[in-house]
Design a protein around this motif. Structure first.
Motif, PDB file in Angstrom:
ATOM      1  N   GLU A  55      18.200  38.119  83.766  1.00 29.56           N
ATOM      2  CA  GLU A  55      17.830  39.526  83.921  1.00 29.56           C
ATOM      3  C   GLU A  55      18.491  40.373  82.842  1.00 29.56           C
ATOM      4  O   GLU A  55      17.888  41.309  82.303  1.00 29.56           O
ATOM      5  CB  GLU A  55      18.260  40.028  85.307  1.00 29.56           C
ATOM      6  CG  GLU A  55      17.555  39.383  86.480  1.00 29.56           C
ATOM      7  CD  GLU A  55      16.213  40.019  86.773  1.00 29.56           C
ATOM      8  OE1 GLU A  55      15.857  41.014  86.103  1.00 29.56           O
ATOM      9  OE2 GLU A  55      15.513  39.516  87.673  1.00 29.56           O
ATOM     10  N   PRO A  86      11.942  37.352  85.293  1.00 34.22           N
ATOM     11  CA  PRO A  86      12.915  38.345  85.754  1.00 34.22           C
ATOM     12  C   PRO A  86      12.244  39.676  86.089  1.00 34.22           C
ATOM     13  O   PRO A  86      11.292  40.090  85.409  1.00 34.22           O
ATOM     14  CB  PRO A  86      13.864  38.486  84.555  1.00 34.22           C
ATOM     15  CG  PRO A  86      13.056  38.063  83.384  1.00 34.22           C
ATOM     16  CD  PRO A  86      12.141  36.983  83.877  1.00 34.22           C
ATOM     17  N   SER A 110      13.433  42.433  85.577  1.00 34.62           N
ATOM     18  CA  SER A 110      13.740  43.373  84.497  1.00 34.62           C
ATOM     19  C   SER A 110      12.716  43.337  83.379  1.00 34.62           C
ATOM     20  O   SER A 110      12.817  44.117  82.425  1.00 34.62           O
ATOM     21  CB  SER A 110      15.137  43.093  83.934  1.00 34.62           C
ATOM     22  OG  SER A 110      15.255  41.759  83.482  1.00 34.62           O
TER      23      SER A 110
END
Length: 351
Positions: free
Chosen positions: A73, A96, A98
């Motif tokens: 992440e 991820p 993110s």
């Protein structure tokens, strides 16, 4: 190694060398320092994040052809200026969350992994133009993906386990190429009329699952190539007679009864003429068809006049035949299952 498109040297971190290059913005103004970072084919299980890379300057990151199971992440959250991310041919089961921070990301290649779904945060990557998610285990796409990825031009999701496409897919107004072959699709979204720029649609080889096409298919005013081969479709919607831009059609391996085989064998122009005449003669007998007839006239797709020379030369897959169930292995081009073919730049229709 030089990236010919960008004129930027790739950085190979198997050697202690790295070089940055200046790159002007799209308006030709301020020059920013950027890097192309290449970790591909290094048999990595984890990424060496302790290197002195300023990930905020990375324009393109290639970590393909490794053994990665996880992308940290913390890494994606630092790729603030990345436009191209290539992670194909790893062992990723998830992406991820993110990834939603990558507001400038335009090209994402996640093919050849073990992904079963995409994080909903991918909808925040509104600059995305090209997604390649071939050869995964996707069973669904985010429900609202079509409402958010408004700049998407190419969506490749072949060789997955998708049973349907979210209804929001029909709102991808800039989409030009949709490849959803080799899935378990049972239907397409009913309202496709917003896909006004779609030129290539491949929904072939969903085999016994896909048995019908939506009537709205006839409103795809830009559609040039349509491949519906090796499904269970018995009737083509008569609205397809209005696909004025259609030049290539593949219906092989379907148990078609309408149009009948003798019409199909005459070529694309005769198929379009048959369907157009059928719609023209029957639209007043159905309220649903009457509604769609009005839309087809509005978009200027309905035309029962003589076909043009180009339309007469449209390509229909030769050797049409119906089959029951799955096609035999001998009747199929086994090369289509090759990852080399899927990952090749020439893996789609040739013009």
């Amino acid at each position: 190694m030089v990236d010919c498109e960008l004129g930027i040297m790739k950085v190979d971190f198997s050697k202690p060398k790295r070089k940055r290059f200046g790159r002007s913005n799209s308006q030709g103004g301020e020059i920013r320092m950027q890097e192309v970072v290449d970790f591909s084919g290094m048999s990595l299980d984890t990424l060496p994040l302790t290197t002195n890379i300023n990930f905020g300057l990375v324009y393109k990151l290639d970590i393909s052809n490794n053994n990665l199971q996880v992308i940290p992440e913390s890494l994606t959250a630092r790729l603030l200026n990345i436009e191209v991310l290539d992670v194909h041919s790893n062992q990723l089961k998830t992406l991820p969350n993110s990834i939603g921070c990558l507001s400038k990301l335009k090209t994402l290649n996640i093919s050849g992994n073990q992904l079963q779904s995409l994080p909903i945060t991918i909808e925040n990557c509104r600059a995305l133009e090209d997604i390649n998610a071939n050869f995964n285990q996707l069973t669904k796409l985010p429900d609202t993906i079509g409402f958010e990825l408004v700049n998407l031009k190419k969506l490749s999701i072949n060789s997955n386990k998708l049973t349907f496409l979210p209804s929001s897919t029909s709102h991808l107004t800039n989409l030009r190429h949709l490849d959803a072959r080799l899935n378990h699709l049972r239907s397409l979204p009913d309202d496709l009329e917003n896909l006004i720029n779609l030129e290539i649609l491949n929904i072939s080889q969903n085999f016994q699952y896909l048995d019908a096409l939506p009537y709205s298919l006839g409103v795809l005013i830009s559609l040039v190539e349509l491949d519906i081969s090796y499904n269970k479709i018995s009737i083509l919607p008569d609205s397809m007679g209005c696909l004025k831009s259609l030049r290539k059609l593949n219906v092989e391996g379907n148990p078609l009864v309408c149009p009948p085989p003798e019409v199909v064998e005459l070529g694309l122009d005769k198929v379009k003429q048959y369907l157009s005449e059928k719609m023209n003669g029957a639209h007043q007998h159905s309220s649903k068809k009457t509604s769609w007839f009005g839309k087809l006239k509005k978009y200027g797709t309905f035309n029962s006049s003589r076909m043009t020379q180009v339309e007469r030369e449209g390509y229909l897959m030769p050797g049409y035949r119906t089959i029951d169930g799955l096609p035999s292995l001998r009747s199929m081009d086994m090369g289509m299952f090759s990852p080399l073919r899927i990952f090749s730049p020439k893996n789609y229709f040739t013009r």
